[in-house]
Design a protein around this motif. Structure first.
Motif, PDB file in Angstrom:
ATOM      1  N   TYR A 163       0.809  -1.221   0.000  1.00 52.75           N
ATOM      2  CA  TYR A 163       0.000   0.000   0.000  1.00 52.75           C
ATOM      3  C   TYR A 163       0.844   1.273   0.000  1.00 52.75           C
ATOM      4  CZ  TYR A 163      -3.480  -3.477   1.358  1.00 52.75           C
ATOM      5  OH  TYR A 163      -4.266  -4.603   1.422  1.00 52.75           O
ATOM      6  N   VAL A 164       1.626   1.470   1.035  1.00 51.64           N
ATOM      7  CA  VAL A 164       2.502   2.651   1.112  1.00 51.64           C
ATOM      8  C   VAL A 164       3.882   2.161   1.526  1.00 51.64           C
ATOM      9  CG1 VAL A 164       2.866   4.912   2.151  1.00 51.64           C
ATOM     10  CG2 VAL A 164       0.525   4.042   1.879  1.00 51.64           C
ATOM     11  N   ASP A 165       4.911   2.431   0.699  1.00 50.14           N
ATOM     12  CA  ASP A 165       6.233   1.894   1.045  1.00 50.14           C
ATOM     13  C   ASP A 165       6.865   2.686   2.190  1.00 50.14           C
ATOM     14  OD1 ASP A 165       7.657   4.160   0.067  1.00 50.14           O
ATOM     15  OD2 ASP A 165       7.749   3.316  -1.943  1.00 50.14           O
ATOM     16  N   GLY A 166       7.957   2.129   2.723  1.00 55.99           N
ATOM     17  CA  GLY A 166       8.572   2.708   3.904  1.00 55.99           C
ATOM     18  C   GLY A 166       9.101   4.115   3.698  1.00 55.99           C
ATOM     19  N   VAL A 167       9.638   4.387   2.519  1.00 57.81           N
ATOM     20  CA  VAL A 167      10.147   5.731   2.237  1.00 57.81           C
ATOM     21  C   VAL A 167       9.018   6.751   2.311  1.00 57.81           C
ATOM     22  CG1 VAL A 167      11.173   7.214   0.471  1.00 57.81           C
ATOM     23  CG2 VAL A 167      12.091   4.920   0.850  1.00 57.81           C
ATOM     24  N   GLU A 168       7.870   6.414   1.727  1.00 61.98           N
ATOM     25  CA  GLU A 168       6.728   7.329   1.752  1.00 61.98           C
ATOM     26  C   GLU A 168       6.162   7.465   3.163  1.00 61.98           C
ATOM     27  OE1 GLU A 168       4.153  10.089  -0.051  1.00 61.98           O
ATOM     28  OE2 GLU A 168       6.038   9.146  -0.695  1.00 61.98           O
ATOM     29  N   VAL A 169       6.173   6.369   3.926  1.00 60.29           N
ATOM     30  CA  VAL A 169       5.718   6.433   5.322  1.00 60.29           C
ATOM     31  C   VAL A 169       6.572   7.429   6.103  1.00 60.29           C
ATOM     32  CG1 VAL A 169       5.570   5.172   7.504  1.00 60.29           C
ATOM     33  CG2 VAL A 169       4.708   4.128   5.401  1.00 60.29           C
ATOM     34  N   ALA A 170       7.906   7.320   5.961  1.00 57.56           N
ATOM     35  CA  ALA A 170       8.805   8.252   6.660  1.00 57.56           C
ATOM     36  C   ALA A 170       8.535   9.687   6.250  1.00 57.56           C
ATOM     37  CB  ALA A 170      10.263   7.875   6.379  1.00 57.56           C
ATOM     38  N   LYS A 171       8.376   9.910   4.959  1.00 55.57           N
ATOM     39  CA  LYS A 171       8.126  11.264   4.458  1.00 55.57           C
ATOM     40  C   LYS A 171       6.812  11.822   5.002  1.00 55.57           C
ATOM     41  CE  LYS A 171       7.932  13.934   0.171  1.00 55.57           C
ATOM     42  NZ  LYS A 171       6.688  14.624   0.514  1.00 55.57           N
ATOM     43  N   LEU A 172       5.757  11.013   4.996  1.00 49.24           N
ATOM     44  CA  LEU A 172       4.457  11.477   5.472  1.00 49.24           C
ATOM     45  C   LEU A 172       4.473  11.761   6.973  1.00 49.24           C
ATOM     46  CD1 LEU A 172       2.136   9.146   3.368  1.00 49.24           C
ATOM     47  CD2 LEU A 172       2.338  11.634   3.165  1.00 49.24           C
ATOM     48  N   LEU A 173       5.186  10.928   7.724  1.00 57.22           N
ATOM     49  CA  LEU A 173       5.289  11.182   9.163  1.00 57.22           C
ATOM     50  C   LEU A 173       5.980  12.520   9.423  1.00 57.22           C
ATOM     51  CD1 LEU A 173       6.246   7.658  10.569  1.00 57.22           C
ATOM     52  CD2 LEU A 173       4.058   8.839  10.798  1.00 57.22           C
ATOM     53  N   ARG A 174       7.046  12.793   8.695  1.00 62.92           N
ATOM     54  CA  ARG A 174       7.743  14.069   8.867  1.00 62.92           C
ATOM     55  C   ARG A 174       6.880  15.239   8.388  1.00 62.92           C
ATOM     56  NH1 ARG A 174      10.153  11.428  12.383  1.00 62.92           N
ATOM     57  NH2 ARG A 174      12.256  10.645  12.007  1.00 62.92           N
ATOM     58  N   ASP A 175       6.126  15.042   7.306  1.00 61.56           N
ATOM     59  CA  ASP A 175       5.228  16.094   6.825  1.00 61.56           C
ATOM     60  C   ASP A 175       4.148  16.428   7.855  1.00 61.56           C
ATOM     61  OD1 ASP A 175       6.631  16.277   4.474  1.00 61.56           O
ATOM     62  OD2 ASP A 175       5.193  15.122   3.279  1.00 61.56           O
ATOM     63  N   ARG A 176       3.799  15.438   8.687  1.00 63.45           N
ATOM     64  CA  ARG A 176       2.794  15.642   9.733  1.00 63.45           C
ATOM     65  C   ARG A 176       3.420  16.091  11.053  1.00 63.45           C
ATOM     66  NH1 ARG A 176      -0.815  10.096   8.624  1.00 63.45           N
ATOM     67  NH2 ARG A 176      -1.274  10.569   6.435  1.00 63.45           N
ATOM     68  N   ASP A 177       4.692  16.455  10.991  1.00 64.37           N
ATOM     69  CA  ASP A 177       5.433  16.937  12.163  1.00 64.37           C
ATOM     70  C   ASP A 177       5.535  15.893  13.269  1.00 64.37           C
ATOM     71  OD1 ASP A 177       5.979  19.467  11.085  1.00 64.37           O
ATOM     72  OD2 ASP A 177       4.001  20.208  11.689  1.00 64.37           O
ATOM     73  N   ILE A 178       5.552  14.629  12.877  1.00 58.47           N
ATOM     74  CA  ILE A 178       5.796  13.541  13.832  1.00 58.47           C
ATOM     75  C   ILE A 178       7.296  13.264  13.800  1.00 58.47           C
ATOM     76  CG2 ILE A 178       5.331  11.128  14.394  1.00 58.47           C
ATOM     77  CD1 ILE A 178       2.592  11.503  13.044  1.00 58.47           C
ATOM     78  N   ASP A 179       7.984  13.616  14.880  1.00 57.14           N
ATOM     79  CA  ASP A 179       9.446  13.566  14.873  1.00 57.14           C
ATOM     80  C   ASP A 179      10.011  12.347  15.580  1.00 57.14           C
ATOM     81  OD1 ASP A 179       8.780  14.244  17.424  1.00 57.14           O
ATOM     82  OD2 ASP A 179       9.976  16.085  17.512  1.00 57.14           O
ATOM     83  N   VAL A 180       9.210  11.282  15.727  1.00 57.61           N
ATOM     84  CA  VAL A 180       9.694  10.057  16.347  1.00 57.61           C
ATOM     85  C   VAL A 180      10.912   9.535  15.571  1.00 57.61           C
ATOM     86  CG1 VAL A 180       8.097   8.642  14.973  1.00 57.61           C
ATOM     87  CG2 VAL A 180       9.022   7.736  17.101  1.00 57.61           C
ATOM     88  N   PRO A 181      11.969   9.100  16.257  1.00 55.76           N
ATOM     89  CA  PRO A 181      13.134   8.548  15.554  1.00 55.76           C
ATOM     90  C   PRO A 181      12.758   7.323  14.713  1.00 55.76           C
ATOM     91  CG  PRO A 181      13.698   9.054  17.828  1.00 55.76           C
ATOM     92  CD  PRO A 181      12.206   9.201  17.713  1.00 55.76           C
ATOM     93  N   ILE A 182      13.331   7.243  13.513  1.00 53.42           N
ATOM     94  CA  ILE A 182      13.026   6.155  12.579  1.00 53.42           C
ATOM     95  C   ILE A 182      14.313   5.459  12.156  1.00 53.42           C
ATOM     96  CG2 ILE A 182      12.137   5.569  10.284  1.00 53.42           C
ATOM     97  CD1 ILE A 182      10.305   8.032  10.500  1.00 53.42           C
ATOM     98  N   ILE A 183      14.325   4.129  12.289  1.00 50.70           N
ATOM     99  CA  ILE A 183      15.394   3.310  11.708  1.00 50.70           C
ATOM    100  C   ILE A 183      14.783   2.487  10.586  1.00 50.70           C
ATOM    101  CG2 ILE A 183      17.028   1.424  12.059  1.00 50.70           C
ATOM    102  CD1 ILE A 183      17.389   2.283  14.892  1.00 50.70           C
TER     103      ILE A 183
END
Length: 230
Positions: free
Chosen positions: A56-76
Protein backbone atom coordinates in the motif's frame (compact mmCIF):
# COMPACT_ATOMS: atom_id res chain seq x y z
CA UNK A 1 11.36 1.44 25.07
CA UNK A 2 7.97 1.34 23.27
CA UNK A 3 8.56 0.63 19.59
CA UNK A 4 6.54 0.44 16.40
CA UNK A 5 7.74 -2.39 14.15
CA UNK A 6 6.57 -2.03 10.54
CA UNK A 7 7.11 -5.36 8.77
CA UNK A 8 4.84 -7.16 6.29
CA UNK A 9 6.47 -10.59 6.71
CA UNK A 10 4.67 -12.18 9.71
CA UNK A 11 7.50 -14.56 10.45
CA UNK A 12 10.16 -11.84 10.38
CA UNK A 13 7.95 -9.55 12.47
CA UNK A 14 7.37 -12.24 15.10
CA UNK A 15 11.11 -12.96 15.39
CA UNK A 16 12.00 -9.27 15.59
CA UNK A 17 9.40 -8.62 18.29
CA UNK A 18 10.69 -11.61 20.29
CA UNK A 19 14.28 -10.32 20.01
CA UNK A 20 13.26 -6.83 21.06
CA UNK A 21 11.19 -8.04 24.00
CA UNK A 22 14.14 -10.14 25.18
CA UNK A 23 16.16 -6.92 25.20
CA UNK A 24 13.51 -5.25 27.37
CA UNK A 25 11.52 -3.37 24.75
CA UNK A 26 7.77 -3.33 24.09
CA UNK A 27 6.80 -3.68 20.42
CA UNK A 28 3.63 -3.07 18.41
CA UNK A 29 3.47 -4.43 14.84
CA UNK A 30 2.01 -2.79 11.73
CA UNK A 31 1.90 -5.05 8.67
CA UNK A 32 1.66 -2.39 5.95
CA UNK A 33 2.29 1.29 5.31
CA UNK A 34 -1.28 2.45 5.81
CA UNK A 35 -1.49 0.76 9.21
CA UNK A 36 1.89 2.22 10.16
CA UNK A 37 0.72 5.75 9.41
CA UNK A 38 -2.47 5.31 11.44
CA UNK A 39 -0.71 3.73 14.43
CA UNK A 40 2.30 6.07 14.45
CA UNK A 41 -0.01 9.08 14.31
CA UNK A 42 -2.26 7.93 17.15
CA UNK A 43 0.17 6.05 19.37
CA UNK A 44 3.06 7.06 21.58
CA UNK A 45 6.29 5.45 20.46
CA UNK A 46 9.91 6.18 21.28
CA UNK A 47 11.12 4.89 17.90
CA UNK A 48 9.98 3.19 14.69
CA UNK A 49 11.65 0.23 12.96
CA UNK A 50 10.46 0.65 9.39
CA UNK A 51 10.82 -1.83 6.54
CA UNK A 52 11.11 -0.26 3.09
CA UNK A 53 9.25 -2.85 1.02
CA UNK A 54 5.65 -2.60 2.29
CA UNK A 55 2.15 -3.06 0.83
CA UNK A 56 0.00 0.00 0.00
CA UNK A 57 2.50 2.65 1.11
CA UNK A 58 6.23 1.89 1.04
CA UNK A 59 8.57 2.71 3.90
CA UNK A 60 10.15 5.73 2.24
CA UNK A 61 6.73 7.33 1.75
CA UNK A 62 5.72 6.43 5.32
CA UNK A 63 8.81 8.25 6.66
CA UNK A 64 8.13 11.26 4.46
CA UNK A 65 4.46 11.48 5.47
CA UNK A 66 5.29 11.18 9.16
CA UNK A 67 7.74 14.07 8.87
CA UNK A 68 5.23 16.09 6.82
CA UNK A 69 2.79 15.64 9.73
CA UNK A 70 5.43 16.94 12.16
CA UNK A 71 5.80 13.54 13.83
CA UNK A 72 9.45 13.57 14.87
CA UNK A 73 9.69 10.06 16.35
CA UNK A 74 13.13 8.55 15.55
CA UNK A 75 13.03 6.15 12.58
CA UNK A 76 15.39 3.31 11.71
CA UNK A 77 14.83 1.85 8.26
CA UNK A 78 15.29 -1.89 7.77
CA UNK A 79 15.71 -3.36 4.31
CA UNK A 80 17.12 -6.37 2.54
CA UNK A 81 18.66 -4.02 -0.02
CA UNK A 82 22.23 -2.86 0.66
CA UNK A 83 21.93 -0.27 -2.10
CA UNK A 84 23.51 3.12 -1.24
CA UNK A 85 20.98 5.04 -3.34
CA UNK A 86 18.08 3.44 -1.47
CA UNK A 87 19.72 4.28 1.85
CA UNK A 88 20.15 7.92 0.87
CA UNK A 89 16.55 8.13 -0.35
CA UNK A 90 15.35 6.80 2.99
CA UNK A 91 17.51 9.24 4.95
CA UNK A 92 16.35 12.13 2.78
CA UNK A 93 12.75 11.14 3.48
CA UNK A 94 13.32 11.63 7.20
CA UNK A 95 14.81 8.41 8.55
CA UNK A 96 17.45 8.80 11.27
CA UNK A 97 19.36 5.60 10.63
CA UNK A 98 19.47 2.60 8.30
CA UNK A 99 20.20 -1.10 8.80
CA UNK A 100 20.45 -3.91 6.26
CA UNK A 101 18.52 -7.07 7.14
CA UNK A 102 19.18 -9.40 8.76
CA UNK A 103 20.54 -7.16 11.50
CA UNK A 104 21.74 -8.58 14.82
CA UNK A 105 19.36 -7.76 17.71
CA UNK A 106 22.23 -6.26 19.72
CA UNK A 107 23.05 -3.87 16.87
CA UNK A 108 19.40 -2.85 16.48
CA UNK A 109 19.27 -2.24 20.23
CA UNK A 110 22.44 -0.10 20.12
CA UNK A 111 21.15 1.96 17.19
CA UNK A 112 17.76 2.46 18.87
CA UNK A 113 19.32 3.72 22.07
CA UNK A 114 21.69 5.96 20.14
CA UNK A 115 19.01 7.75 18.11
CA UNK A 116 16.72 8.14 21.13
CA UNK A 117 19.60 9.64 23.14
CA UNK A 118 20.44 11.87 20.20
CA UNK A 119 16.87 13.16 19.98
CA UNK A 120 16.75 13.78 23.73
CA UNK A 121 20.15 15.47 24.00
CA UNK A 122 20.04 17.72 20.96
CA UNK A 123 18.06 20.87 21.69
CA UNK A 124 16.54 23.18 19.07
CA UNK A 125 19.71 25.27 19.31
CA UNK A 126 21.84 22.24 18.37
CA UNK A 127 23.76 22.29 21.66
CA UNK A 128 24.98 19.06 23.26
CA UNK A 129 27.07 18.71 26.43
CA UNK A 130 29.04 16.09 28.30
CA UNK A 131 31.17 17.04 31.29
CA UNK A 132 33.03 20.27 30.46
CA UNK A 133 32.66 19.74 26.69
CA UNK A 134 30.00 21.63 24.74
CA UNK A 135 29.21 21.19 21.05
CA UNK A 136 26.94 23.43 18.98
CA UNK A 137 26.14 21.70 15.70
CA UNK A 138 24.20 24.67 14.31
CA UNK A 139 27.02 27.15 14.84
CA UNK A 140 29.77 24.59 14.17
CA UNK A 141 31.41 25.41 17.48
CA UNK A 142 33.00 23.26 20.20
CA UNK A 143 34.50 24.20 23.55
CA UNK A 144 36.10 22.48 26.51
CA UNK A 145 35.96 24.25 29.88
CA UNK A 146 35.09 27.40 27.94
CA UNK A 147 38.15 27.04 25.69
CA UNK A 148 37.36 27.20 21.96
CA UNK A 149 38.38 24.06 20.05
CA UNK A 150 39.43 24.77 16.47
CA UNK A 151 38.59 21.50 14.74
CA UNK A 152 38.67 20.44 11.08
CA UNK A 153 35.26 19.39 9.74
CA UNK A 154 35.60 15.62 10.14
CA UNK A 155 37.13 15.88 13.61
CA UNK A 156 34.18 18.07 14.60
CA UNK A 157 31.76 15.46 13.25
CA UNK A 158 33.58 12.68 15.12
CA UNK A 159 33.28 14.72 18.32
CA UNK A 160 29.55 15.29 17.65
CA UNK A 161 28.99 11.56 17.21
CA UNK A 162 30.76 10.85 20.49
CA UNK A 163 28.87 13.54 22.43
CA UNK A 164 25.48 12.45 21.03
CA UNK A 165 26.16 9.03 22.49
CA UNK A 166 27.88 10.20 25.67
CA UNK A 167 28.66 7.44 28.19
CA UNK A 168 27.81 4.81 25.55
CA UNK A 169 30.02 3.06 23.02
CA UNK A 170 30.20 4.43 19.48
CA UNK A 171 31.16 1.46 17.34
CA UNK A 172 33.46 1.65 14.36
CA UNK A 173 30.49 0.86 12.11
CA UNK A 174 28.52 3.77 13.58
CA UNK A 175 31.39 6.13 12.78
CA UNK A 176 31.68 4.83 9.23
CA UNK A 177 27.95 5.18 8.55
CA UNK A 178 27.21 8.42 10.40
CA UNK A 179 30.39 10.42 9.79
CA UNK A 180 31.92 9.02 6.60
CA UNK A 181 28.64 7.66 5.14
CA UNK A 182 30.33 4.34 4.30
CA UNK A 183 28.43 1.04 4.09
CA UNK A 184 31.70 -0.86 4.48
CA UNK A 185 34.73 -0.85 6.74
CA UNK A 186 37.87 0.55 5.06
CA UNK A 187 41.14 -1.30 5.48
CA UNK A 188 42.90 1.84 6.80
CA UNK A 189 42.99 2.98 10.44
CA UNK A 190 41.07 6.14 9.59
CA UNK A 191 39.06 6.27 12.83
CA UNK A 192 42.10 5.76 15.04
CA UNK A 193 43.88 8.59 13.20
CA UNK A 194 41.00 11.04 13.71
CA UNK A 195 40.55 10.09 17.36
CA UNK A 196 44.28 10.66 17.95
CA UNK A 197 44.12 14.15 16.42
CA UNK A 198 40.88 14.94 18.26
CA UNK A 199 42.53 14.04 21.57
CA UNK A 200 45.36 16.48 20.79
CA UNK A 201 42.80 19.27 20.38
CA UNK A 202 40.74 18.27 23.43
CA UNK A 203 43.42 17.65 26.04
CA UNK A 204 45.75 20.18 27.59
CA UNK A 205 48.46 19.22 30.11
CA UNK A 206 46.85 18.13 33.37
CA UNK A 207 43.42 17.48 31.82
CA UNK A 208 41.99 13.98 31.80
CA UNK A 209 41.29 12.29 28.48
CA UNK A 210 37.47 12.11 28.16
CA UNK A 211 37.63 9.58 25.30
CA UNK A 212 37.81 5.93 26.35
CA UNK A 213 39.06 3.32 23.90
CA UNK A 214 36.90 0.18 23.95
CA UNK A 215 39.36 -2.16 22.30
CA UNK A 216 38.07 -4.07 19.31
CA UNK A 217 34.72 -2.23 19.44
CA UNK A 218 34.98 1.55 19.30
CA UNK A 219 35.18 4.62 21.52
CA UNK A 220 33.19 6.34 24.24
CA UNK A 221 33.22 9.89 25.55
CA UNK A 222 32.38 10.14 29.22
CA UNK A 223 32.03 12.61 32.06
CA UNK A 224 33.43 10.05 34.51
CA UNK A 225 37.02 10.13 35.75
CA UNK A 226 37.82 6.47 35.16
CA UNK A 227 38.21 6.52 31.35
CA UNK A 228 40.30 3.96 29.55
CA UNK A 229 42.12 6.03 26.95
CA UNK A 230 45.15 4.70 25.09
Amino acid sequence: MRLLVVEDDPRAAKQLVADLEELGHEAVVAADGRAALAIATDGRFEAVLLDIMLPYVDGVEVAKLLRDRDIDVPIIMLTALADLEQRLIGLDAGADDYLVKPAAPAEIDARLRAIVRRAARTSDSGIMRVGDIEVNEVKYRATRAGRLLVLPKLEFQVLCELVRNANSIVTRQMFYQNVWKYDFEPTTNIIESYIRHLRLHLNQPGERDPIATIRGVGYMITDRTDTGGD
